[in-house]
Motif scaffolding. Structure first.
Motif, PDB file in Angstrom:
ATOM      1  N   TYR A  32     -12.504   6.400  -6.304  1.00 38.73           N
ATOM      2  CA  TYR A  32     -11.202   7.372  -6.700  1.00 38.73           C
ATOM      3  C   TYR A  32     -11.474   8.522  -5.800  1.00 38.73           C
ATOM      4  O   TYR A  32     -10.172   8.893  -5.328  1.00 38.73           O
ATOM      5  CB  TYR A  32     -11.723   7.846  -8.233  1.00 38.73           C
ATOM      6  N   VAL A  33     -12.515   8.981  -5.404  1.00 40.40           N
ATOM      7  CA  VAL A  33     -12.449  10.376  -4.329  1.00 40.40           C
ATOM      8  C   VAL A  33     -11.928   9.749  -3.133  1.00 40.40           C
ATOM      9  O   VAL A  33     -11.109  10.603  -2.411  1.00 40.40           O
ATOM     10  CB  VAL A  33     -13.871  10.542  -4.304  1.00 40.40           C
ATOM     11  N   ALA A  34     -12.294   8.635  -2.637  1.00 38.81           N
ATOM     12  CA  ALA A  34     -11.773   8.241  -1.177  1.00 38.81           C
ATOM     13  C   ALA A  34     -10.102   8.033  -1.346  1.00 38.81           C
ATOM     14  O   ALA A  34      -9.470   8.490  -0.406  1.00 38.81           O
ATOM     15  CB  ALA A  34     -12.414   6.859  -0.949  1.00 38.81           C
ATOM     16  N   ALA A  35      -9.718   7.469  -2.337  1.00 36.21           N
ATOM     17  CA  ALA A  35      -8.194   7.369  -2.679  1.00 36.21           C
ATOM     18  C   ALA A  35      -7.555   8.600  -2.652  1.00 36.21           C
ATOM     19  O   ALA A  35      -6.381   8.861  -2.076  1.00 36.21           O
ATOM     20  CB  ALA A  35      -7.835   6.321  -3.914  1.00 36.21           C
ATOM     21  N   SER A  36      -8.151   9.585  -3.480  1.00 35.76           N
ATOM     22  CA  SER A  36      -7.335  10.756  -3.656  1.00 35.76           C
ATOM     23  C   SER A  36      -7.504  11.585  -2.368  1.00 35.76           C
ATOM     24  O   SER A  36      -6.426  12.239  -1.993  1.00 35.76           O
ATOM     25  CB  SER A  36      -8.329  11.713  -4.987  1.00 35.76           C
TER      26      SER A  36
END
Length: 149
Positions: A32-36
């Motif tokens: 989620y952090v990488a995508a965000s």
């Protein structure tokens, strides 16, 4: 054992160690952090990326609101990904042939059904993580909908 000793209450066994962050939840949060962050860098869906990062903070803070957001997020995503073939099917704009996928310098051509299968499997894995018993234990038991508390 005497009668008097057997009538004494036994002390309750309590766990002094706090619950540990499950590894599968760590992997999901990193995704989620990488995508965000990549969405913020590309300036694509900035508000959605910021809300996802707030959800990650709520989950790391063990807030019950984070669990509710995680479960809602995964169910909505599963529904949307499952409906993707129907939503994207437009006979007037139907492109015949494989879709080109670019990952850095690598390019691959895949049929649409392979891409849909991969997205649905990823969504099912997210649902599995979000509704896992170990993940639920991570959160504080009291209901608190203040994500920044």
């Amino acid at each position: 054992m005497s009668e008097q000793e057997s009538s004494l209450p036994t002390p309750a066994v309590t766990s002094a160690t706090p619950p540990r962050l499950p590894k599968r939840l760590i992997v999901l949060l990193l995704l989620y952090v990488a995508a965000s962050v990549s969405g913020l860098i590309a300036k694509q869906g900035v508000l959605f990326c910021l809300l996802t990062l707030f959800m990650v903070l709520g989950i790391l803070g063990r807030q019950k609101a984070g669990l509710i957001m995680l479960r809602g997020y995964t169910l909505v995503q599963l529904a949307l990904v499952s409906m993707l073939p129907v939503i994207l099917y437009d006979p007037d704009n139907l492109v015949v042939g494989p879709t080109t996928v670019h990952l850095g310098e690598w390019q691959g051509k895949f049929p649409d059904y392979v891409i849909f299968i991969v997205l649905i499997i990823l969504s099912l894995l997210q649902v599995w993580v979000a509704f896992d018993k170990k993940v639920k234990i991570w959160f504080k038991p009291k209901l608190n909908l203040n994500i920044m508390n």
